[in-house]
Design a protein around this motif. Structure first.
Motif, mmCIF file in Angstrom:
data_model
loop_
_atom_site.group_PDB
_atom_site.id
_atom_site.type_symbol
_atom_site.label_atom_id
_atom_site.label_comp_id
_atom_site.label_asym_id
_atom_site.label_seq_id
_atom_site.Cartn_x
_atom_site.Cartn_y
_atom_site.Cartn_z
ATOM 1 N N ALA A 1 105.040 52.195 9.863
ATOM 2 C CA ALA A 1 106.424 52.098 9.409
ATOM 3 C C ALA A 1 106.548 51.122 8.241
ATOM 4 C CB ALA A 1 107.313 51.634 10.557
ATOM 5 N N ILE A 2 107.644 51.271 7.521
ATOM 6 C CA ILE A 2 108.022 50.341 6.461
ATOM 7 C C ILE A 2 109.351 49.734 6.870
ATOM 8 C CG2 ILE A 2 108.710 50.119 4.044
ATOM 9 C CD1 ILE A 2 106.889 52.517 3.456
ATOM 10 N N LEU A 3 109.443 48.425 6.817
ATOM 11 C CA LEU A 3 110.693 47.744 7.155
ATOM 12 C C LEU A 3 111.547 47.605 5.907
ATOM 13 C CD1 LEU A 3 112.199 46.262 9.483
ATOM 14 C CD2 LEU A 3 111.369 44.156 8.452
ATOM 15 N N ILE A 4 112.772 48.083 5.986
ATOM 16 C CA ILE A 4 113.719 47.915 4.886
ATOM 17 C C ILE A 4 114.738 46.890 5.342
ATOM 18 C CG2 ILE A 4 115.444 49.033 3.424
ATOM 19 C CD1 ILE A 4 113.848 51.626 3.793
ATOM 20 N N GLY A 5 114.582 45.688 4.848
ATOM 21 C CA GLY A 5 115.466 44.587 5.201
ATOM 22 C C GLY A 5 114.879 43.710 6.292
ATOM 23 N N ALA A 6 114.457 42.520 5.917
ATOM 24 C CA ALA A 6 113.865 41.577 6.871
ATOM 25 C C ALA A 6 114.866 40.503 7.269
ATOM 26 C CB ALA A 6 112.605 40.950 6.277
ATOM 27 N N GLY A 7 116.093 40.922 7.512
ATOM 28 C CA GLY A 7 117.120 39.989 7.971
ATOM 29 C C GLY A 7 117.006 39.762 9.467
ATOM 30 N N GLN A 8 118.097 39.389 10.083
ATOM 31 C CA GLN A 8 118.122 39.065 11.514
ATOM 32 C C GLN A 8 117.511 40.176 12.363
ATOM 33 O OE1 GLN A 8 119.218 36.160 12.722
ATOM 34 N NE2 GLN A 8 118.978 36.672 14.877
ATOM 35 N N TYR B 1 108.935 43.185 17.989
ATOM 36 C CA TYR B 1 108.477 44.275 18.852
ATOM 37 C C TYR B 1 107.118 44.787 18.378
ATOM 38 C CZ TYR B 1 108.373 48.480 21.670
ATOM 39 O OH TYR B 1 107.996 49.451 22.560
ATOM 40 N N ALA B 2 106.957 44.951 17.074
ATOM 41 C CA ALA B 2 105.694 45.452 16.528
ATOM 42 C C ALA B 2 104.543 44.500 16.837
ATOM 43 C CB ALA B 2 105.822 45.669 15.021
ATOM 44 N N LEU B 3 104.794 43.200 16.767
ATOM 45 C CA LEU B 3 103.747 42.231 17.073
ATOM 46 C C LEU B 3 103.391 42.245 18.557
ATOM 47 C CD1 LEU B 3 104.923 39.243 14.866
ATOM 48 C CD2 LEU B 3 102.982 40.773 14.438
ATOM 49 N N GLU B 4 104.379 42.474 19.408
ATOM 50 C CA GLU B 4 104.151 42.502 20.851
ATOM 51 C C GLU B 4 103.551 43.824 21.322
ATOM 52 O OE1 GLU B 4 108.006 41.587 22.416
ATOM 53 O OE2 GLU B 4 107.836 39.455 21.910
ATOM 54 N N HIS B 5 103.721 44.896 20.530
ATOM 55 C CA HIS B 5 103.252 46.236 20.908
ATOM 56 C C HIS B 5 102.495 46.898 19.754
ATOM 57 C CE1 HIS B 5 105.743 46.032 24.518
ATOM 58 N NE2 HIS B 5 106.665 45.488 23.741
ATOM 59 N N PRO B 6 101.381 46.300 19.321
ATOM 60 C CA PRO B 6 100.654 46.861 18.178
ATOM 61 C C PRO B 6 100.068 48.250 18.451
ATOM 62 C CG PRO B 6 99.370 45.141 19.224
ATOM 63 C CD PRO B 6 100.737 45.129 19.870
ATOM 64 N N ASP B 7 99.998 48.626 19.709
ATOM 65 C CA ASP B 7 99.510 49.954 20.052
ATOM 66 C C ASP B 7 100.576 51.029 19.829
ATOM 67 O OD1 ASP B 7 100.849 48.577 22.167
ATOM 68 O OD2 ASP B 7 100.229 50.148 23.557
ATOM 69 N N GLU B 8 101.842 50.603 19.633
ATOM 70 C CA GLU B 8 102.949 51.541 19.446
ATOM 71 C C GLU B 8 103.420 51.654 18.004
ATOM 72 O OE1 GLU B 8 106.183 50.990 22.167
ATOM 73 O OE2 GLU B 8 104.817 50.444 23.793
ATOM 74 N N ILE B 9 103.479 50.511 17.291
ATOM 75 C CA ILE B 9 104.001 50.521 15.920
ATOM 76 C C ILE B 9 103.285 49.470 15.084
ATOM 77 C CG2 ILE B 9 105.913 48.979 16.546
ATOM 78 C CD1 ILE B 9 107.579 50.443 14.364
ATOM 79 N N ARG B 10 103.058 49.835 13.825
ATOM 80 C CA ARG B 10 102.418 48.913 12.885
ATOM 81 C C ARG B 10 103.139 49.041 11.553
ATOM 82 N NH1 ARG B 10 98.083 49.069 9.063
ATOM 83 N NH2 ARG B 10 97.880 51.295 9.418
ATOM 84 N N PHE B 11 103.605 47.909 11.036
ATOM 85 C CA PHE B 11 104.266 47.909 9.735
ATOM 86 C C PHE B 11 103.227 47.877 8.629
ATOM 87 C CE2 PHE B 11 107.918 46.510 12.254
ATOM 88 C CZ PHE B 11 108.878 47.364 11.750
ATOM 89 N N VAL B 12 103.400 48.756 7.643
ATOM 90 C CA VAL B 12 102.473 48.843 6.512
ATOM 91 C C VAL B 12 103.169 48.537 5.184
ATOM 92 C CG1 VAL B 12 100.942 50.468 7.692
ATOM 93 C CG2 VAL B 12 102.819 51.333 6.279
ATOM 94 N N GLY B 13 104.473 48.258 5.230
ATOM 95 C CA GLY B 13 105.211 47.957 4.010
ATOM 96 C C GLY B 13 106.506 47.241 4.322
ATOM 97 N N ILE B 14 107.036 46.584 3.303
ATOM 98 C CA ILE B 14 108.296 45.839 3.428
ATOM 99 C C ILE B 14 109.081 45.974 2.132
ATOM 100 C CG2 ILE B 14 107.066 43.708 2.794
ATOM 101 C CD1 ILE B 14 110.246 43.709 4.875
ATOM 102 N N CYS B 15 110.376 46.195 2.266
ATOM 103 C CA CYS B 15 111.294 46.188 1.131
ATOM 104 C C CYS B 15 112.386 45.176 1.464
ATOM 105 C CB CYS B 15 111.885 47.581 0.915
ATOM 106 S SG CYS B 15 112.984 47.639 -0.518
ATOM 107 N N GLU B 16 112.371 44.054 0.758
ATOM 108 C CA GLU B 16 113.297 42.952 1.032
ATOM 109 C C GLU B 16 113.523 42.175 -0.261
ATOM 110 O OE1 GLU B 16 115.653 40.149 1.958
ATOM 111 O OE2 GLU B 16 115.192 41.512 3.599
ATOM 112 N N PRO B 17 114.786 42.024 -0.700
ATOM 113 C CA PRO B 17 115.049 41.321 -1.954
ATOM 114 C C PRO B 17 114.785 39.813 -1.898
ATOM 115 C CG PRO B 17 117.105 41.992 -0.931
ATOM 116 C CD PRO B 17 116.002 42.594 -0.131
#
Length: 65
Positions: A6-13, A22-38
């Motif tokens: 997944a790519i996270l759009i917005g690293a706010g609250q 959640y991704a850090l606690e469940h790396p077998d379920e989801i892994r972030f490969v990108g970020i879009c945050e101003p």
């Protein structure tokens, strides 16, 4: 089973404290490969914690800006 990438759009609250956690606690379920945050600080922090390649960290979702 392979995790969802997944790519996270917005690293706010919600992005940083809910989805990212959640991704850090469940790396077998989801892994972030990108970020879009101003906000550069948030973008850098997320990239570091999730081992995001610098080429996949953007300040703006629009490639024309």
């Amino acid at each position: 089973m392979k995790p969802v990438t997944a790519i996270l759009i917005g690293a706010g609250q919600r992005g940083m404290n809910t989805y990212a956690t959640y991704a850090l606690e469940h790396p077998d379920e989801i892994r972030f490969v990108g970020i879009c945050e101003p906000d550069e600080r948030r973008r850098s922090e997320f990239s570091l914690v999730h081992n995001i390649d610098p080429d996949n960290a953007w300040a703006n979702w629009n490639p024309n800006k």
